[in-house]
Design a protein around this motif. Structure first.
Motif, mmCIF file in Angstrom:
data_model
loop_
_atom_site.group_PDB
_atom_site.id
_atom_site.type_symbol
_atom_site.label_atom_id
_atom_site.label_comp_id
_atom_site.label_asym_id
_atom_site.label_seq_id
_atom_site.Cartn_x
_atom_site.Cartn_y
_atom_site.Cartn_z
ATOM 1 N N ASP A 120 -14.327 -14.848 -24.714
ATOM 2 C CA ASP A 120 -14.536 -13.504 -25.249
ATOM 3 C C ASP A 120 -13.395 -13.184 -26.204
ATOM 4 O OD1 ASP A 120 -14.733 -10.809 -25.819
ATOM 5 O OD2 ASP A 120 -14.154 -10.162 -23.804
ATOM 6 N N LEU A 124 -15.303 -7.527 -24.996
ATOM 7 C CA LEU A 124 -15.196 -6.567 -23.899
ATOM 8 C C LEU A 124 -14.298 -5.384 -24.243
ATOM 9 C CD1 LEU A 124 -14.885 -8.807 -20.700
ATOM 10 C CD2 LEU A 124 -16.741 -7.217 -21.237
ATOM 11 N N HIS A 125 -13.245 -5.617 -25.003
ATOM 12 C CA HIS A 125 -12.278 -4.539 -25.216
ATOM 13 C C HIS A 125 -12.807 -3.434 -26.131
ATOM 14 C CE1 HIS A 125 -9.983 -5.925 -29.116
ATOM 15 N NE2 HIS A 125 -11.278 -5.961 -29.275
ATOM 16 N N ARG A 132 -19.289 -2.591 -19.941
ATOM 17 C CA ARG A 132 -18.508 -3.696 -19.360
ATOM 18 C C ARG A 132 -19.033 -4.071 -17.976
ATOM 19 N NH1 ARG A 132 -13.947 -0.734 -21.113
ATOM 20 N NH2 ARG A 132 -13.363 -0.312 -18.948
ATOM 21 N N VAL A 151 -10.320 -13.993 -22.153
ATOM 22 C CA VAL A 151 -10.568 -12.733 -22.858
ATOM 23 C C VAL A 151 -9.394 -12.410 -23.772
ATOM 24 C CG1 VAL A 151 -10.952 -10.251 -22.600
ATOM 25 C CG2 VAL A 151 -11.921 -11.841 -20.916
ATOM 26 N N ALA A 153 -7.863 -9.411 -25.874
ATOM 27 C CA ALA A 153 -8.010 -7.963 -25.947
ATOM 28 C C ALA A 153 -6.762 -7.331 -26.543
ATOM 29 C CB ALA A 153 -8.256 -7.385 -24.543
ATOM 30 N N LEU A 172 -9.365 -5.036 -16.698
ATOM 31 C CA LEU A 172 -10.168 -6.227 -16.428
ATOM 32 C C LEU A 172 -10.431 -6.396 -14.933
ATOM 33 C CD1 LEU A 172 -8.625 -8.695 -19.012
ATOM 34 C CD2 LEU A 172 -11.003 -7.913 -18.946
ATOM 35 N N TRP A 203 -4.139 -12.680 -24.382
ATOM 36 C CA TRP A 203 -5.152 -13.485 -23.706
ATOM 37 C C TRP A 203 -5.032 -13.302 -22.196
ATOM 38 C CZ3 TRP A 203 -9.329 -15.681 -25.598
ATOM 39 C CH2 TRP A 203 -9.360 -15.988 -26.965
#
Length: 209
Positions: A120, A124-125, A132, A151, A153, A172, A203
């Motif tokens: 990702d 998501l962020h 989410r 992820v 973000a 998260l 990350w």
């Protein structure tokens, strides 16, 4: 949000840059594209794959990759990129919040339907809490136990749309109750445009319980 990105692609305004190579490295180092018992390549899912840079890189490293995005122009660019690189990437148009409603796999060998890795890069962020949560439910359904999710973000802050609010480790953990946070590291400067450094891109690697 997809309507905003569609409009931006339509006028050629794509100010963000995918910086997923570090996430690809993180997944590759921990899992590696070793063939399973059936001899098939392990499966990886790229959420919000955009123009396919990271999906193509995963495929080059031996993964069976599916990319999901809701912007047709981005997916068209991703197809061209994969074709030019001589790799196969399954590209699916749809909402990342409806993973169980999408044909993510297609024909697959028995035992290879679930994803071992998920990438990702800034998806998501930018989503609200309810969206989410829907992504999390989908990920629980389509990944195998022990799967890893990387992820990228931005740090949380108030930003004007379409810039994302951002996420941190606490967000998260709350959004992905079925996953454990295993590793956190700053995004490498050489992979992030200079103007993004102020957002403290980070990350996060999570493992499905």
């Amino acid at each position: 949000m997809s309507a905003v990105f569609t409009a931006m692609f339509a006028v050629g305004a794509v100010p963000w840059a995918r910086s997923g190579r570090q996430g690809v490295d993180l997944l590759d180092e921990r899992l590696g594209p070793d063939a399973g018992a059936s001899g098939s390549a392990p499966r990886a899912l790229d959420l919000g794959c955009g123009t396919g840079a990271d999906a193509t890189e995963l495929a080059r490293r031996g993964w069976a990759v599916t990319g999901v995005d809701d912007v047709p122009r981005a997916l068209a660019a991703a197809r061209r990129r994969a074709r030019d690189a001589g790799v196969e990437v399954r590209l699916v148009r749809g909402d990342v919040g409806d993973l169980t409603g999408l044909d993510l796999v297609g024909p697959a060998p028995a035992g290879q339907e679930d994803f071992r890795a998920v990438l990702d890069v800034g998806c998501l962020h930018g989503l609200g809490a309810a969206h989410r949560a829907a992504v999390a439910r989908g990920l629980d359904a389509v990944t195998e136990p022990g799967a890893l999710l990387a992820v990228l973000a931005w740090a949380p802050a108030r930003r004007l749309p379409p810039l994302p609010r951002g996420l941190d480790a606490g967000d998260l953990r709350a959004s992905l109750p079925g996953w454990s946070l295993e590793h956190v590291e700053p995004a490498r400067d050489d992979l992030v445009p200079r103007w993004l450094h102020r957002t403290r891109p980070t990350w996060h690697v999570l493992a499905r319980r």
